[in-house]
Each structure stands twice: as structure tokens, then as C-alpha cells.
Scaffold this motif. Structure first.
Motif, mmCIF file in Angstrom:
data_model
loop_
_atom_site.group_PDB
_atom_site.id
_atom_site.type_symbol
_atom_site.label_atom_id
_atom_site.label_comp_id
_atom_site.label_asym_id
_atom_site.label_seq_id
_atom_site.Cartn_x
_atom_site.Cartn_y
_atom_site.Cartn_z
ATOM 1 N N ALA A 9 0.677 -1.245 -0.266
ATOM 2 C CA ALA A 9 -0.129 0.129 0.227
ATOM 3 C C ALA A 9 0.766 0.689 0.152
ATOM 4 O O ALA A 9 0.191 2.221 0.649
ATOM 5 C CB ALA A 9 -0.887 0.185 1.243
ATOM 6 N N GLY A 10 2.251 0.940 -0.604
ATOM 7 C CA GLY A 10 3.061 2.296 -0.468
ATOM 8 C C GLY A 10 3.356 2.976 -2.097
ATOM 9 O O GLY A 10 4.328 4.350 -1.619
ATOM 10 N N GLY A 11 2.306 2.606 -2.762
ATOM 11 C CA GLY A 11 2.866 3.477 -4.267
ATOM 12 C C GLY A 11 1.835 4.663 -4.143
ATOM 13 O O GLY A 11 1.613 4.899 -3.348
ATOM 14 N N SER A 60 1.236 8.578 3.406
ATOM 15 C CA SER A 60 0.993 7.296 4.533
ATOM 16 C C SER A 60 0.468 7.984 5.905
ATOM 17 O O SER A 60 -0.067 7.102 6.702
ATOM 18 C CB SER A 60 1.726 6.702 4.907
ATOM 19 O OG SER A 60 3.060 7.298 5.525
ATOM 20 N N ARG A 61 0.233 9.385 5.683
ATOM 21 C CA ARG A 61 -0.339 9.947 7.166
ATOM 22 C C ARG A 61 -2.226 9.200 7.668
ATOM 23 O O ARG A 61 -2.486 8.782 8.755
ATOM 24 C CB ARG A 61 -0.473 11.202 7.472
ATOM 25 C CG ARG A 61 -0.762 11.712 8.423
ATOM 26 C CD ARG A 61 -0.834 13.172 9.085
ATOM 27 N NE ARG A 61 -2.244 13.530 8.235
ATOM 28 C CZ ARG A 61 -2.051 15.062 7.620
ATOM 29 N NH1 ARG A 61 -1.016 15.931 8.854
ATOM 30 N NH2 ARG A 61 -3.066 15.324 7.395
ATOM 31 N N PHE A 85 4.246 -1.101 8.515
ATOM 32 C CA PHE A 85 5.288 -1.176 8.515
ATOM 33 C C PHE A 85 5.783 0.520 7.079
ATOM 34 O O PHE A 85 5.409 0.218 6.419
ATOM 35 C CB PHE A 85 6.682 -2.052 7.704
ATOM 36 C CG PHE A 85 6.844 -3.049 8.878
ATOM 37 C CD1 PHE A 85 6.351 -3.233 10.246
ATOM 38 C CD2 PHE A 85 6.641 -4.633 7.791
ATOM 39 C CE1 PHE A 85 6.631 -4.140 10.753
ATOM 40 C CE2 PHE A 85 6.080 -5.347 9.273
ATOM 41 C CZ PHE A 85 6.787 -5.423 10.063
ATOM 42 N N THR A 86 7.080 1.085 7.613
ATOM 43 C CA THR A 86 7.072 2.028 6.767
ATOM 44 C C THR A 86 8.117 2.024 6.457
ATOM 45 O O THR A 86 9.215 1.612 6.944
ATOM 46 C CB THR A 86 6.752 3.798 7.438
ATOM 47 O OG1 THR A 86 7.163 3.431 8.397
ATOM 48 C CG2 THR A 86 5.088 4.114 7.634
ATOM 49 N N GLY A 99 10.663 -0.496 -4.919
ATOM 50 C CA GLY A 99 9.727 -0.705 -6.170
ATOM 51 C C GLY A 99 8.681 -1.670 -4.972
ATOM 52 O O GLY A 99 9.444 -1.684 -3.854
ATOM 53 N N THR A 100 7.661 -2.516 -5.586
ATOM 54 C CA THR A 100 7.373 -3.998 -4.592
ATOM 55 C C THR A 100 8.411 -4.615 -4.437
ATOM 56 O O THR A 100 7.318 -4.743 -2.584
ATOM 57 C CB THR A 100 6.009 -4.034 -5.564
ATOM 58 O OG1 THR A 100 6.423 -4.756 -6.658
ATOM 59 C CG2 THR A 100 4.938 -3.136 -5.314
ATOM 60 N N ALA A 101 8.822 -5.138 -5.130
ATOM 61 C CA ALA A 101 9.888 -6.419 -4.137
ATOM 62 C C ALA A 101 11.104 -6.293 -3.132
ATOM 63 O O ALA A 101 11.819 -6.487 -1.828
ATOM 64 C CB ALA A 101 10.931 -6.946 -5.403
ATOM 65 N N ASP A 102 11.676 -4.469 -3.450
ATOM 66 C CA ASP A 102 12.222 -3.935 -2.376
ATOM 67 C C ASP A 102 11.275 -3.515 -0.836
ATOM 68 O O ASP A 102 12.015 -3.948 0.096
ATOM 69 C CB ASP A 102 12.790 -2.466 -3.298
ATOM 70 C CG ASP A 102 13.877 -2.167 -2.028
ATOM 71 O OD1 ASP A 102 14.839 -2.258 -1.559
ATOM 72 O OD2 ASP A 102 14.130 -0.678 -1.773
ATOM 73 N N ALA A 103 10.473 -3.095 -0.988
ATOM 74 C CA ALA A 103 9.725 -3.083 0.038
ATOM 75 C C ALA A 103 9.355 -4.448 0.729
ATOM 76 O O ALA A 103 9.681 -4.452 2.210
ATOM 77 C CB ALA A 103 7.478 -2.417 -0.588
#
Length: 372
Positions: A9-11, A60-61, A85-86, A99-103
Motif C-alpha cells: 500500500a505504499g505506491g 501515508s499519514r 511498516f514504513t 519498488g514492490t520487491a524492495d518493500a
């Protein structure tokens, strides 16, 4: 259930324009009372996944505030929990998620400390209901390394937004193209995967060693011929909201009786954080047709084929048609709004007119009630 959950959910997505300027896409309001991420979280708890990690990053707040208590989705158990997790600066790492894999790579300790043999990975921008337990059963039955939940592309959607898959008669994926310009087929990946936990750790660590950061391009596409990868066909409603047009259409879908019946009245339920608000108030002379009106709203005018989120005030002699009004909007008297999305916490002055013609118009007005 023998699986741990990860929700990506970070993109950020520029196709949402102003709507993503102050919130993550996973925090976008949907269907009057929900956030987009509520659907994935509800699917997790309804499927018996009791340990879920949400990986957040961009704006993300509001999303973190929404996830501040796990009780709404019933994750508050001794053997499970909801983890947010942030990106974190450490001795080994000083970068954001690339990226998603790095997250996933930056949070591998979470997976390594788990004991569940499988991982369910989902995105936070999908609107759907799905029993992940059935996907896991399919995964085990096929002796798959990775299972990708797939769906037929809804008519009118842009196929270049998705990964396109082809499979044989047994369901094994033979081709996987990520966001192709000229796709041959309409079966797309929904961004939902089941994979063995140890295999996921191995694949993510290999990608990290090679400075590869995208889960789809650098893992799924790369290993499609080397690993047993199967497609699980999703037959029920599924939509991705990561463009303005898709977000608008998804909310408009909830004005259809069969969609409301499916999400609001059929088991299992969709859960969300609850606010203590009074029921909507319809003053004399109000006319409402085929619309969703959320709690805390006060309606004085005409509302037709529209979705009004929480705490919206509609003034006298107003007309709202085919529009989405997000949370905490004040609409002054004699205002006409049609084919629009009105951003939250806005003040629409009296005698205003906003009409989207060739495409949906996004209305962003300063909330003068909160400006000193």
C-alpha cells in the motif's frame, strides 16, 4: 489459516491526479463509508489470516491513522496482529522503497520470524471479496510455486495498466506480460498472489542482490518459465481504482442494486473503522434518487445518481448529479455539480457550477471553514 498476509500500500500513481496529492491510493474513500484497503484487510480476516503486514510509504499519514487500531478487522489476537511498516533508515539501508520487491526486502525480518508456510500478497487498491483460503487450496492442489489470482478485464478498462497472462488448459501460466502496449488477451493479474514463504524469501533476496526492485517484472515475469506458476480465475466482482476514471466508475458501480447486495448484505462482511456520527438528515424539500448518502450528511437539495461520503452538507436549491462528494465538504446554496469528484474538506461557495463534460472533473476548493 496457514498463511501470513502482506498488503502492498505504499505506491504513488500520477493517474489519480489531485486525488492522490494528500493521501495514498489505498486510503481512497470507496462506497460512502470505506477505504480501499478495507477490502483487502476484510478478505484477510474473513479468510482466517491473522497476521498481516501493511507496507506503506507515499502520503501515508491518513492511511496510518486509519490503521491505528487492529480491532476493526479483528486482528488483535495473541497469535496474530496488524503490522504497519514504513521505510526505516538503518545501518544497512538508507533509501525509500524502490519498488514492490524492495518493500518486501526491507521487511524480510517479518517474514523470517513468521512460522506460517505460505504468504498471501495483495495490493491495497483493489475492490473485491475473495476467500484466500480457496486460493491456497488451489495452490496446494496444483503443487504450485506461485499462484496469481486473475480476472477478465472489465470492458472499457485500459489493459496497459495491468499484467496480462496466458495459461494452458490446466491453469499453468505460459506467458506473463507486464503492462503491454499491444496485449493479446484479456485475462489480467489482479495483484493477488500466494507463494511459499521460504521461496518468497529466496526470490526477494536474489532480486535484492541483483539490484532489482519490482515484484512483477523482476520475479514473476523473470521466473514464469522456471517456477510452477498457476492462475486462479476470479469469477466475482473485482476492480482496481488507481486511475480517476476507474475510481469514479467503481463508486458508481455501488449504485447498482446487485453490487450493493453483494458487498453490503452477503456474507462475508466488509469491515472498516467506524466514526461516531449521526445518521444522515434529509430536510423538507430534499429529493434523493439512486444515491448513497453516508452518516453525518445534511441534505437540502436534489441528489441524483451520486455518492456522498461522511459529513457532507448540501445547501438549499442545490443539484448534484452523477458525482462523488468526498468527506467533510460544504456545498453552498444554489450550486450545481454534475459529473464531478469533489475533494474532501472543501467549501463550495454559493451559486457555483461545476460540470464535467468530456471527462470527469476533479473539484478542489479550499475549506474556508478551517482557515484562520
Amino acid at each position: 489459516m496457514r498463511a501470513v498476509g502482506i498488503i502492498l500500500a505504499g505506491g504513488n500513481n500520477e493517474k489519480m491526479h489531485e486525488l492522490s496529492h494528500k493521501r495514498a491510493i489505498a486510503a481512497m474513500p470507496v462506497a460512502g463509508s470505506y477505504r480501499s484497503i478495507d477490502f483487502s484487510l476484510s478478505n484477510m480476516t474473513n479468510s482466517g489470516v491473522q497476521k498481516v503486514a501493511v507496507l506503506t510509504q507515499y502520503n501515508s499519514r491518513s492511511l496510518n491513522e486509519h490503521l491505528s487500531s487492529s480491532k476493526w478487522w479483528d486482528f488483535g489476537r495473541k497469535q496474530g496482529g496488524l503490522y504497519v511498516f514504513t521505510p526505516t533508515i538503518t545501518v544497512e539501508n538508507n533509501s525509500w522503497y524502490r519498488g514492490t520487491a524492495d518493500a518486501i526486502a526491507q521487511n524480510l525480518d517479518f517474514l523470517k520470524n513468521c512460522h506460517e508456510p505460505y504468504v498471501v500478497i495483495a495490493s491495497g487498491d483493489g475492490v473485491y471479496k475473495l476467500d484466500y483460503g480457496k486460493v491456497l487450496e488451489y495452490h496446494i492442489e496444483k503443487k504450485a510455486d506461485i499462484t496469481v489470482v486473475c480476472s477478465e478485464l472489465p470492458q472499457g478498462d485500459d489493459i496497459t495498466r495491468f499484467g496480462v497472462v496466458k495459461m494452458n488448459s490446466d491453469g499453468k501460466i505460459t506467458e506473463f506480460e507486464e503492462k503491454p502496449e499491444n496485449a493479446h488477451g484479456s485475462m489480467i493479474s489482479t495483484g493477488i498472489y500466494v507463494v511459499r514463504r521460504r521461496l518468497l524469501i529466496e526470490l526477494v533476496e536474489k532480486a535484492q542482490e541483483q539490484n532489482q526492485y519490482d515484484f512483477v517484472k523482476d520475479i514473476l515475469v523473470k521466473y514464469r518459465g522456471l517456477k510452477r506458476m498457476y492462475a486462479y480465475p476470479l469469477q466475482s466482482y473485482w476492480r482496481n481504482i488507481s486511475t480517476v476514471e476507474a475510481y469514479y466508475q467503481t463508486n458508481m458501480d455501488f449504485l447498482k442494486p446487485e453490487i450493493r447486495e453483494y458487498f453490503f448484505r452477503q456474507y462475508p462482511n466488509v469491515y472498516s473503522r467506524i466514526e461516531d456520527l449521526p445518521p444522515a438528515k434529509y430536510n423538507p424539500g430534499t429529493e434523493v434518487k439512486n444515491s448513497l448518502i453516508s452518516s453525518g450528511c445534511i441534505i437540502n437539495g436534489v441528489v441524483e445518481n451520486s455518492v456522498l461520503f461522511k459529513k457532507v452538507f448540501v445547501g438549499n436549491d442545490c443539484t448534484i448529479k452523477n458525482s462523488i462528494i468526498l468527506n467533510d465538504v460544504y456545498i453552498g446554496d444554489h450550486t450545481h455539480i454534475e459529473n464531478c469528484i469533489v475533494e474532501s474538506r472543501g467549501t463550495i461557495r454559493a451559486n457555483s457550477s461545476f460540470i464535467g463534460k468530456e471527462k470527469i472533473k476533479i473539484v478542489v476548493e479550499k475549506n474556508e471553514r478551517y482557515i484562520m
